[in-house]
Design a protein around this motif. Sequence first.
Motif, short mmCIF file in Angstrom:
data_model
loop_
_atom_site.label_atom_id
_atom_site.label_comp_id
_atom_site.label_asym_id
_atom_site.label_seq_id
_atom_site.Cartn_x
_atom_site.Cartn_y
_atom_site.Cartn_z
N PRO A 188 -7.12 12.84 15.63
CA PRO A 188 -6.32 14.07 15.76
C PRO A 188 -5.40 14.25 14.56
O PRO A 188 -5.01 13.29 13.91
N ALA A 189 -5.06 15.48 14.30
CA ALA A 189 -4.08 15.80 13.28
C ALA A 189 -2.79 16.19 13.97
O ALA A 189 -2.79 16.60 15.13
N ILE A 190 -1.69 16.06 13.26
CA ILE A 190 -0.40 16.50 13.76
C ILE A 190 0.00 17.71 12.94
O ILE A 190 0.16 17.63 11.73
N TYR A 191 0.14 18.84 13.61
CA TYR A 191 0.54 20.07 12.92
C TYR A 191 1.82 20.57 13.56
O TYR A 191 1.84 20.92 14.75
N LYS A 192 2.92 20.55 12.79
CA LYS A 192 4.23 20.98 13.27
C LYS A 192 4.58 20.31 14.61
O LYS A 192 5.06 20.94 15.53
N GLY A 193 4.27 19.01 14.67
CA GLY A 193 4.60 18.23 15.86
C GLY A 193 3.60 18.37 16.99
O GLY A 193 3.75 17.72 18.02
N VAL A 194 2.58 19.19 16.83
CA VAL A 194 1.58 19.39 17.87
C VAL A 194 0.32 18.60 17.52
O VAL A 194 -0.18 18.68 16.39
N LYS A 195 -0.18 17.85 18.48
CA LYS A 195 -1.39 17.06 18.27
C LYS A 195 -2.62 17.95 18.45
O LYS A 195 -2.79 18.58 19.48
N VAL A 196 -3.45 18.01 17.43
CA VAL A 196 -4.69 18.78 17.47
C VAL A 196 -5.83 17.77 17.55
O VAL A 196 -6.15 17.10 16.57
N GLU A 197 -6.43 17.64 18.74
CA GLU A 197 -7.45 16.62 18.98
C GLU A 197 -8.71 16.85 18.13
O GLU A 197 -9.07 17.99 17.83
N ASP A 198 -9.38 15.76 17.80
CA ASP A 198 -10.67 15.77 17.10
C ASP A 198 -10.68 16.71 15.90
O ASP A 198 -11.61 17.49 15.70
N SER A 199 -9.64 16.62 15.10
CA SER A 199 -9.51 17.51 13.94
C SER A 199 -10.44 17.12 12.80
O SER A 199 -10.89 17.98 12.05
N TYR A 200 -10.67 15.84 12.64
CA TYR A 200 -11.55 15.41 11.57
C TYR A 200 -12.16 14.07 11.92
O TYR A 200 -11.72 13.39 12.85
N SER A 257 -2.13 12.94 9.62
CA SER A 257 -2.26 11.88 10.62
C SER A 257 -1.12 10.89 10.50
O SER A 257 -0.22 11.04 9.68
N HIS A 258 -1.19 9.86 11.32
CA HIS A 258 -0.18 8.79 11.28
C HIS A 258 -0.54 7.70 10.27
O HIS A 258 0.23 6.78 10.07
N PHE A 259 -1.71 7.78 9.66
CA PHE A 259 -2.15 6.73 8.75
C PHE A 259 -1.33 6.74 7.47
O PHE A 259 -0.98 7.79 6.95
N LYS A 260 -1.05 5.55 6.96
CA LYS A 260 -0.23 5.42 5.77
C LYS A 260 -1.03 5.02 4.54
O LYS A 260 -0.53 5.08 3.43
N LEU A 261 -2.27 4.58 4.74
CA LEU A 261 -3.06 4.09 3.61
C LEU A 261 -4.50 4.52 3.76
O LEU A 261 -5.05 4.50 4.86
N GLY A 262 -5.09 4.93 2.64
CA GLY A 262 -6.50 5.31 2.64
C GLY A 262 -7.18 4.88 1.36
O GLY A 262 -6.55 4.76 0.31
N TYR A 263 -8.47 4.63 1.48
CA TYR A 263 -9.29 4.29 0.33
C TYR A 263 -10.44 5.26 0.23
O TYR A 263 -11.05 5.63 1.23
N LEU A 264 -10.72 5.67 -0.99
CA LEU A 264 -11.88 6.48 -1.30
C LEU A 264 -12.79 5.57 -2.11
O LEU A 264 -12.44 5.15 -3.22
N ILE A 265 -13.94 5.23 -1.54
CA ILE A 265 -14.84 4.27 -2.18
C ILE A 265 -16.18 4.94 -2.44
O ILE A 265 -16.82 5.45 -1.53
N ASN A 266 -16.57 4.93 -3.71
CA ASN A 266 -17.82 5.56 -4.13
C ASN A 266 -18.78 4.48 -4.63
O ASN A 266 -18.66 4.01 -5.77
N PHE A 267 -19.74 4.12 -3.79
CA PHE A 267 -20.70 3.09 -4.16
C PHE A 267 -21.70 3.58 -5.19
O PHE A 267 -22.42 2.78 -5.79
N GLY A 268 -21.74 4.87 -5.45
CA GLY A 268 -22.65 5.42 -6.44
C GLY A 268 -22.08 5.50 -7.85
O GLY A 268 -22.77 5.90 -8.79
N ALA A 269 -20.82 5.13 -8.01
CA ALA A 269 -20.17 5.23 -9.32
C ALA A 269 -20.84 4.31 -10.34
O ALA A 269 -21.20 3.18 -10.02
N ASN A 270 -21.01 4.80 -11.55
CA ASN A 270 -21.55 3.97 -12.62
C ASN A 270 -20.61 2.81 -12.94
O ASN A 270 -21.03 1.70 -13.20
N ASP A 271 -19.33 3.10 -12.94
CA ASP A 271 -18.30 2.12 -13.27
C ASP A 271 -17.62 1.71 -11.97
O ASP A 271 -16.63 2.30 -11.57
N PHE A 272 -18.18 0.71 -11.27
CA PHE A 272 -17.64 0.32 -9.97
C PHE A 272 -16.48 -0.64 -10.17
O PHE A 272 -16.63 -1.86 -10.23
N CYS A 273 -15.30 -0.06 -10.34
CA CYS A 273 -14.08 -0.84 -10.49
C CYS A 273 -12.95 -0.03 -9.85
O CYS A 273 -13.18 1.05 -9.33
#
Length: 159
Positions: A56-68, A103-119
């Motif tokens: 769920p997402a939080i929009y102006k204090g309102v929980k919107v279920e299954d947002s993403y 959301s309430h999450f504080k950390l995210g990773y974007l991982i691209n296994f197709g990158a030529n330069d995997f670092c």
Amino acid sequence: MSDIDEYNAIGSKIIGAAFEVRKTAGKGLQERFYEAAFVYELRERGLDVKTQVMIPAIYKGVKVEDSYQADIVVNDKVIIELKAVGYMSETECRQLITYLKLSHFKLGYLINFGANDFCIGHTNERLPYKKGIYRFANTLEDGNLRYPHFRIVNQNQGQ
């Protein structure tokens, strides 16, 4: 263990798992394969892993279920979005930034296994992102993260 230490410990395992998958499988496979292999590696490292999680997402204090739908959630603390493309455009980056902002999450990773330069890339690079791993933080308490490759997502800025 402090929150920062816990996030750093989880992050170290996430990065280690990503490098193991890329080293073992190489590039050129479909995202579904990488997700399965990556989930296996994360669980082998003792992490609690959920896949294709409706959040769920939080929009102006309102929980919107299954947002993403997040590709992977680790220990109910970290969102991971996986890609298997040559490079990542602004769209992929904004997707994760939006997930963190709504959301309430504080950390995210974007991982691209197709990158030529995997670092580890830095979010201050010019788009498109061409490296394999990017870390985004959402206003962590003291901002003192172990790795220098993070971007603060300010809740008050429109991004």
